[in-house]
Design a protein around this motif. Structure first.
Motif, PDB file in Angstrom:
ATOM      1  N   ASP A 130     -23.152   3.497  -1.709  1.00  0.00           N
ATOM      2  CA  ASP A 130     -23.411   3.655  -3.138  1.00  0.00           C
ATOM      3  C   ASP A 130     -24.077   2.422  -3.725  1.00  0.00           C
ATOM      4  OD1 ASP A 130     -22.338   6.098  -3.046  1.00  0.00           O
ATOM      5  OD2 ASP A 130     -20.414   5.594  -3.973  1.00  0.00           O
ATOM      6  N   GLY A 131     -24.329   1.436  -2.893  1.00  0.00           N
ATOM      7  CA  GLY A 131     -25.035   0.254  -3.355  1.00  0.00           C
ATOM      8  C   GLY A 131     -24.138  -0.797  -3.981  1.00  0.00           C
ATOM      9  N   MET A 132     -22.828  -0.706  -3.751  1.00  0.00           N
ATOM     10  CA  MET A 132     -21.947  -1.744  -4.311  1.00  0.00           C
ATOM     11  C   MET A 132     -22.087  -3.022  -3.504  1.00  0.00           C
ATOM     12  SD  MET A 132     -18.507   0.372  -5.111  1.00  0.00           S
ATOM     13  CE  MET A 132     -17.532  -0.734  -6.077  1.00  0.00           C
ATOM     14  N   THR A 133     -22.028  -4.155  -4.197  1.00  0.00           N
ATOM     15  CA  THR A 133     -22.051  -5.430  -3.487  1.00  0.00           C
ATOM     16  C   THR A 133     -20.669  -5.659  -2.882  1.00  0.00           C
ATOM     17  OG1 THR A 133     -21.289  -6.641  -5.410  1.00  0.00           O
ATOM     18  CG2 THR A 133     -23.670  -6.391  -5.157  1.00  0.00           C
ATOM     19  N   ASP A 186     -12.020   2.118   7.021  1.00  0.00           N
ATOM     20  CA  ASP A 186     -13.368   1.558   6.909  1.00  0.00           C
ATOM     21  C   ASP A 186     -14.315   2.492   6.166  1.00  0.00           C
ATOM     22  OD1 ASP A 186     -12.792  -0.778   8.162  1.00  0.00           O
ATOM     23  OD2 ASP A 186     -13.319  -0.072  10.167  1.00  0.00           O
ATOM     24  N   ASP A 187     -14.080   3.813   6.311  1.00  0.00           N
ATOM     25  CA  ASP A 187     -14.970   4.789   5.668  1.00  0.00           C
ATOM     26  C   ASP A 187     -15.070   4.542   4.171  1.00  0.00           C
ATOM     27  OD1 ASP A 187     -15.082   5.785   8.124  1.00  0.00           O
ATOM     28  OD2 ASP A 187     -13.938   7.626   7.748  1.00  0.00           O
ATOM     29  N   LEU A 188     -13.946   4.172   3.579  1.00  0.00           N
ATOM     30  CA  LEU A 188     -13.918   3.937   2.138  1.00  0.00           C
ATOM     31  C   LEU A 188     -14.899   2.834   1.768  1.00  0.00           C
ATOM     32  CD1 LEU A 188     -12.200   4.931  -0.298  1.00  0.00           C
ATOM     33  CD2 LEU A 188     -10.797   2.910   0.031  1.00  0.00           C
ATOM     34  N   ILE A 189     -14.898   1.769   2.592  1.00  0.00           N
ATOM     35  CA  ILE A 189     -15.761   0.624   2.319  1.00  0.00           C
ATOM     36  C   ILE A 189     -17.212   0.983   2.599  1.00  0.00           C
ATOM     37  CG2 ILE A 189     -16.254  -1.756   2.976  1.00  0.00           C
ATOM     38  CD1 ILE A 189     -13.152  -1.756   3.790  1.00  0.00           C
ATOM     39  N   ASP A 190     -17.438   1.731   3.713  1.00  0.00           N
ATOM     40  CA  ASP A 190     -18.808   2.138   4.042  1.00  0.00           C
ATOM     41  C   ASP A 190     -19.395   3.005   2.934  1.00  0.00           C
ATOM     42  OD1 ASP A 190     -18.834   0.753   6.359  1.00  0.00           O
ATOM     43  OD2 ASP A 190     -18.082   2.409   7.588  1.00  0.00           O
ATOM     44  N   MET A 239     -27.173  -9.328   3.922  1.00  0.00           N
ATOM     45  CA  MET A 239     -26.433  -9.858   2.781  1.00  0.00           C
ATOM     46  C   MET A 239     -24.988 -10.144   3.166  1.00  0.00           C
ATOM     47  SD  MET A 239     -25.121  -8.109  -0.611  1.00  0.00           S
ATOM     48  CE  MET A 239     -23.667  -7.853   0.352  1.00  0.00           C
ATOM     49  N   GLN A 240     -24.467  -9.238   3.999  1.00  0.00           N
ATOM     50  CA  GLN A 240     -23.066  -9.389   4.385  1.00  0.00           C
ATOM     51  C   GLN A 240     -22.827 -10.705   5.127  1.00  0.00           C
ATOM     52  OE1 GLN A 240     -21.361  -6.148   6.723  1.00  0.00           O
ATOM     53  NE2 GLN A 240     -19.825  -7.633   7.347  1.00  0.00           N
ATOM     54  N   SER A 241     -23.867 -11.161   5.812  1.00  0.00           N
ATOM     55  CA  SER A 241     -23.687 -12.342   6.646  1.00  0.00           C
ATOM     56  C   SER A 241     -23.370 -13.592   5.822  1.00  0.00           C
ATOM     57  CB  SER A 241     -24.949 -12.588   7.475  1.00  0.00           C
ATOM     58  OG  SER A 241     -26.043 -12.790   6.606  1.00  0.00           O
ATOM     59  N   ARG A 242     -23.757 -13.610   4.549  1.00  0.00           N
ATOM     60  CA  ARG A 242     -23.450 -14.770   3.717  1.00  0.00           C
ATOM     61  C   ARG A 242     -22.194 -14.570   2.862  1.00  0.00           C
ATOM     62  NH1 ARG A 242     -24.911 -18.030   6.015  1.00  0.00           N
ATOM     63  NH2 ARG A 242     -26.998 -18.768   6.485  1.00  0.00           N
ATOM     64  N   ALA A 243     -21.928 -13.321   2.540  1.00  0.00           N
ATOM     65  CA  ALA A 243     -20.856 -13.027   1.583  1.00  0.00           C
ATOM     66  C   ALA A 243     -19.532 -13.668   1.984  1.00  0.00           C
ATOM     67  CB  ALA A 243     -20.678 -11.520   1.439  1.00  0.00           C
ATOM     68  N   HIS A 244     -19.213 -13.637   3.277  1.00  0.00           N
ATOM     69  CA  HIS A 244     -17.893 -14.096   3.688  1.00  0.00           C
ATOM     70  C   HIS A 244     -17.653 -15.564   3.337  1.00  0.00           C
ATOM     71  CE1 HIS A 244     -20.267 -15.348   7.208  1.00  0.00           C
ATOM     72  NE2 HIS A 244     -19.381 -16.317   7.271  1.00  0.00           N
ATOM     73  N   LEU A 245     -18.746 -16.344   3.298  1.00  0.00           N
ATOM     74  CA  LEU A 245     -18.568 -17.764   2.976  1.00  0.00           C
ATOM     75  C   LEU A 245     -17.997 -17.934   1.576  1.00  0.00           C
ATOM     76  CD1 LEU A 245     -21.762 -19.374   4.493  1.00  0.00           C
ATOM     77  CD2 LEU A 245     -19.412 -19.462   5.350  1.00  0.00           C
ATOM     78  N   TRP A 246     -18.486 -17.096   0.657  1.00  0.00           N
ATOM     79  CA  TRP A 246     -17.960 -17.159  -0.706  1.00  0.00           C
ATOM     80  C   TRP A 246     -16.519 -16.693  -0.767  1.00  0.00           C
ATOM     81  CZ3 TRP A 246     -20.357 -19.872  -4.172  1.00  0.00           C
ATOM     82  CH2 TRP A 246     -21.742 -20.074  -4.035  1.00  0.00           C
ATOM     83  N   PHE A 247     -16.168 -15.786   0.145  1.00  0.00           N
ATOM     84  CA  PHE A 247     -14.827 -15.224   0.088  1.00  0.00           C
ATOM     85  C   PHE A 247     -13.792 -16.156   0.704  1.00  0.00           C
ATOM     86  CE2 PHE A 247     -16.777 -10.717   0.199  1.00  0.00           C
ATOM     87  CZ  PHE A 247     -17.214 -10.897  -1.097  1.00  0.00           C
ATOM     88  N   ILE A 248     -14.144 -16.745   1.832  1.00  0.00           N
ATOM     89  CA  ILE A 248     -13.134 -17.609   2.465  1.00  0.00           C
ATOM     90  C   ILE A 248     -13.251 -19.050   1.989  1.00  0.00           C
ATOM     91  CG2 ILE A 248     -12.853 -16.193   4.543  1.00  0.00           C
ATOM     92  CD1 ILE A 248     -14.595 -18.296   5.964  1.00  0.00           C
ATOM     93  N   GLY A 249     -14.393 -19.404   1.404  1.00  0.00           N
ATOM     94  CA  GLY A 249     -14.612 -20.785   0.985  1.00  0.00           C
ATOM     95  C   GLY A 249     -13.513 -21.370   0.108  1.00  0.00           C
ATOM     96  N   PRO A 250     -13.233 -20.757  -1.061  1.00  0.00           N
ATOM     97  CA  PRO A 250     -12.217 -21.341  -1.945  1.00  0.00           C
ATOM     98  C   PRO A 250     -10.860 -21.456  -1.264  1.00  0.00           C
ATOM     99  CG  PRO A 250     -13.408 -19.572  -3.053  1.00  0.00           C
ATOM    100  CD  PRO A 250     -13.844 -19.546  -1.623  1.00  0.00           C
ATOM    101  N   ALA A 251     -10.468 -20.416  -0.534  1.00  0.00           N
ATOM    102  CA  ALA A 251      -9.169 -20.451   0.120  1.00  0.00           C
ATOM    103  C   ALA A 251      -9.113 -21.565   1.159  1.00  0.00           C
ATOM    104  CB  ALA A 251      -8.873 -19.098   0.772  1.00  0.00           C
ATOM    105  N   MET A 252     -10.203 -21.696   1.948  1.00  0.00           N
ATOM    106  CA  MET A 252     -10.239 -22.750   2.969  1.00  0.00           C
ATOM    107  C   MET A 252     -10.157 -24.124   2.325  1.00  0.00           C
ATOM    108  SD  MET A 252     -10.791 -21.750   6.197  1.00  0.00           S
ATOM    109  CE  MET A 252     -12.011 -22.749   7.036  1.00  0.00           C
ATOM    110  N   ALA A 253     -10.951 -24.318   1.259  1.00  0.00           N
ATOM    111  CA  ALA A 253     -10.962 -25.623   0.596  1.00  0.00           C
ATOM    112  C   ALA A 253      -9.562 -25.970   0.099  1.00  0.00           C
ATOM    113  CB  ALA A 253     -11.950 -25.601  -0.568  1.00  0.00           C
TER     114      ALA A 253
END
Lengths: 303, 305
Positions: free
Chosen positions: A201-204, A192-196, B1-15
């Motif tokens: 670093d501000g990555m989306t 997880d540290d890698l992702i944190d 932001m993270q709370s919405r991101a997962h929808l984009w990630f699992i959406g296509p696969a689920m569909a």
């Protein structure tokens, strides 16, 4: 001392028996490969009379079809190897078939990765409502062999007007639940540290998948890629169903099957040449990177 | 932001999971209760008539017979030969690698291509099998009644012989599949800790058979469960060879009319979607039950292995 000799003798006979059994097995396994290569080198009369050994006499013979077209007999003498392999390419657009095979297998793999990777990442590393349910769904879908539901898929594609298109060859394979499952298991092991750190670093999240997770997953992806490409290059059932008339969309297995459909005695040589051409790419890749291939193909068995 | 991101990630696969995998199953179940055919307007609800037909008509009896013959020849033999080859190769150490490569070749080669080559090899007059058998005539082999009969009249027509077709097709299936199982078993064998063999030997298991029975076989348990299941699923799906050898009708006297070919023939060739869908549902039921049994066995075993 005699006892020691007896021991080593026994060991040797044991090993010799093992080799003997394995060699007999290897001969049976190799028999069709031998036949395939041999027939692709020989002239029609040598094939029919079973003469000429492995490569045949390699004497020029008269191509009757060429004579029928009105050419003088002496201009129609051809070497068997050249005849077989050139007929394989001339009688059917084999290059086109090979290209189709490439387009379809590569597209399938790329789309599988584009769909599976984000989903696997979400399942492994993000916390959200319903995650367990989604994973349970993935586990359920692992039970379904896609070939088995060919009929309803075919009806859906026909209703959408998509039969006889590249889309029909690709769409049913765009979702690989096995790929999702595999990548999820792999991502679980990424710290997880890698992702944190990447988030700091501000990555989306999107950038994290493609710039952090993807590079760590390259070995697993390669194995999965081999699994996927081998399965779809060799697949015969699905193309047979959705590609009905349009030869421009034939994949290599369909091209070979078409050849068989109108092969009379004279065409065994060219047909075997086609078979050699279709089988060779994967076999060569396999021989060059055996370990990776075996890993990839047996991926579904690794726990 | 993270709370919405997962929808984009699992959406296509689920569909796609719904569109490509789940909805088709529902469609198959639905259609199996009708007499639907593609292009015709409307379809009548016929209840369980299609299923009744599958379980009563002789054509479908032949379908089950062909499928189960194939499956029950190919599964034990590919598993047995796979294990045998793996044990022998493993005992040779690195000298075994060449055999491993050779035995794995059929798994890589397009089955449709190799099927066409085998068809040629089994050809009654110009094939290598019968011409080799003929060379043995007049030797001690004639003591075998079957062989003597072959020399006197002709050797079997193999793929076009009602009594031999399904077994010949099964043979090709075994040829193609055992290398896959061998590789899985080899992976299982390398993961057995060598100390266990030393311990077994100290406890008196000196014979090779005892060591196999007491150490190798139990520790290969999880591998075996997996290998058996995947062999079942793969062999249930046999199609390529059957279509290549017998484009129409499923072989001599329908003796090679396996389920996947039946689905293809009824649904695609004859456009009888209702009955095709019913066979699909029966087929899915077989495969899913097998997989569920496998998962259950693996979970149960992991407690003590």
């Amino acid at each position: 001392m005699s006892e020691a000799r007896a021991q080593s003798f026994r060991f040797n006979t044991g090993a010799a028996t093992t080799h003997a059994i394995l060699i007999v097995g290897a001969l049976i396994v190799l028999l069709p490969f031998y036949t395939m290569i041999s027939l692709s080198l020989k002239a029609p009369h040598e094939i029919m009379q079973q003469t000429g050994g492995f490569i045949g006499a390699q004497e020029a013979f008269r191509d009757d079809y060429c004579v029928k077209l009105g050419n003088a007999a002496e201009n129609c003498m051809v070497n068997p190897i050249i005849y077989n392999y050139s007929t394989a390419f001339e009688k059917a657009p084999l290059v086109r078939y090979l290209l189709n095979g490439l387009i379809v297998t590569v597209s399938i793999f790329v789309i599988q990765v584009l769909v599976a990777l984000p989903c696997a990442y979400a399942l492994a590393k993000l916390r959200f409502w319903g995650r367990e349910a989604v994973f349970a769904l993935v586990l359920f879908c692992l039970l379904i062999p896609v070939h088995a539901i060919a009929l309803p898929l075919y009806i859906m594609l026909a209703k959408a007007g998509l039969t006889n298109t590249y889309a029909a060859l690709i769409i049913p394979w765009t979702i690989s639940v096995f790929g999702i499952f595999l990548m999820r298991q792999f991502f679980m092991t990424v710290p997880d540290d890698l992702i944190d750190a990447a988030r700091m670093d501000g990555m989306t999240e999107f950038a994290i998948i493609w710039r952090v997770m993807l590079p760590t997953a390259i070995p697993a992806l390669m194995a999965f890629g081999i699994f996927s490409v081998v399965a779809h290059w060799n697949d015969y059932f699905w193309p047979r169903i959705v590609i009905t008339g349009n030869r421009d969309l034939f994949t290599p297995p369909l091209g070979l099957r078409e050849f068989k459909g109108d092969a009379d005695g004279d065409n065994f040589g060219p047909m075997m040449a086609t078979a050699c051409i279709i089988v060779t790419p994967l076999i060569v890749c396999f021989l060059l990177a055996q370990r990776r291939f075996i890993e990839g193909i047996t991926l579904s068995g690794m726990k | 932001m993270q709370s919405r991101a997962h929808l984009w990630f699992i959406g296509p696969a689920m569909a796609l999971m719904f569109i490509v995998l789940l909805i088709p199953i529902l469609i198959a179940v639905g259609l199996s209760l009708t007499d639907y055919s593609l292009g015709n307007q409307g379809a009548e609800f016929v209840g369980l008539e299609n299923y009744e037909r599958i379980f009563t008509r002789s054509t479908y009896e032949k379908m089950f017979v062909a499928t189960f013959r194939y499956v029950f020849v190919v599964v034990p033999l590919t598993v047995g030969l796979g294990l045998g080859a793996a044990l022998l190769i493993h005992s040779l150490g690195r000298f075994g690698d060449l055999y491993k490569t050779i035995y794995f070749l059929p798994v890589m080669a397009a089955l449709i291509a190799m099927a066409i080559v085998w068809e040629f090899a089994f050809h009654p007059t110009i094939g290598i099998i019968n011409s080799t058998l003929e060379k043995g005539c007049g030797t001690f082999l004639e003591a075998w009644p079957w062989y003597a009969k072959g020399c006197e009249r002709t050797f079997p027509l193999w793929l076009n012989d009602r009594d031999y077709a399904i077994w010949t097709v099964s043979f090709i299936g075994v040829w193609q599949g055992f290398g896959f199982n061998m590789v899985l078993y080899l992976a299982g064998l390398t993961s057995i800790p060598p100390q266990l063999y030393d311990a077994a030997e100290m406890d008196g298991a000196t014979r090779g058979w005892d060591r196999f029975r007491l150490v190798t076989w139990p520790l290969l348990g999880p591998t075996t469960v997996f290998v058996v299941t995947i062999s079942f699923i793969r062999s249930f799906q046999v199609f390529d060879m059957v279509e290549a050898f017998y484009p129409q009708g499923g072989g001599p006297s329908k003796s090679v009319f396996v389920m996947m070919f039946a689905i293809y023939e009824k649904g695609i060739q004859q456009n009888l979607m209702g009955i095709g869908a019913a066979i699909t549902v029966v087929f899915l039921a077989f495969v899913m039950v097998l997989t569920v049994i496998q998962r259950w066995l693996v979970e149960r075993r992991t407690h003590y292995v």
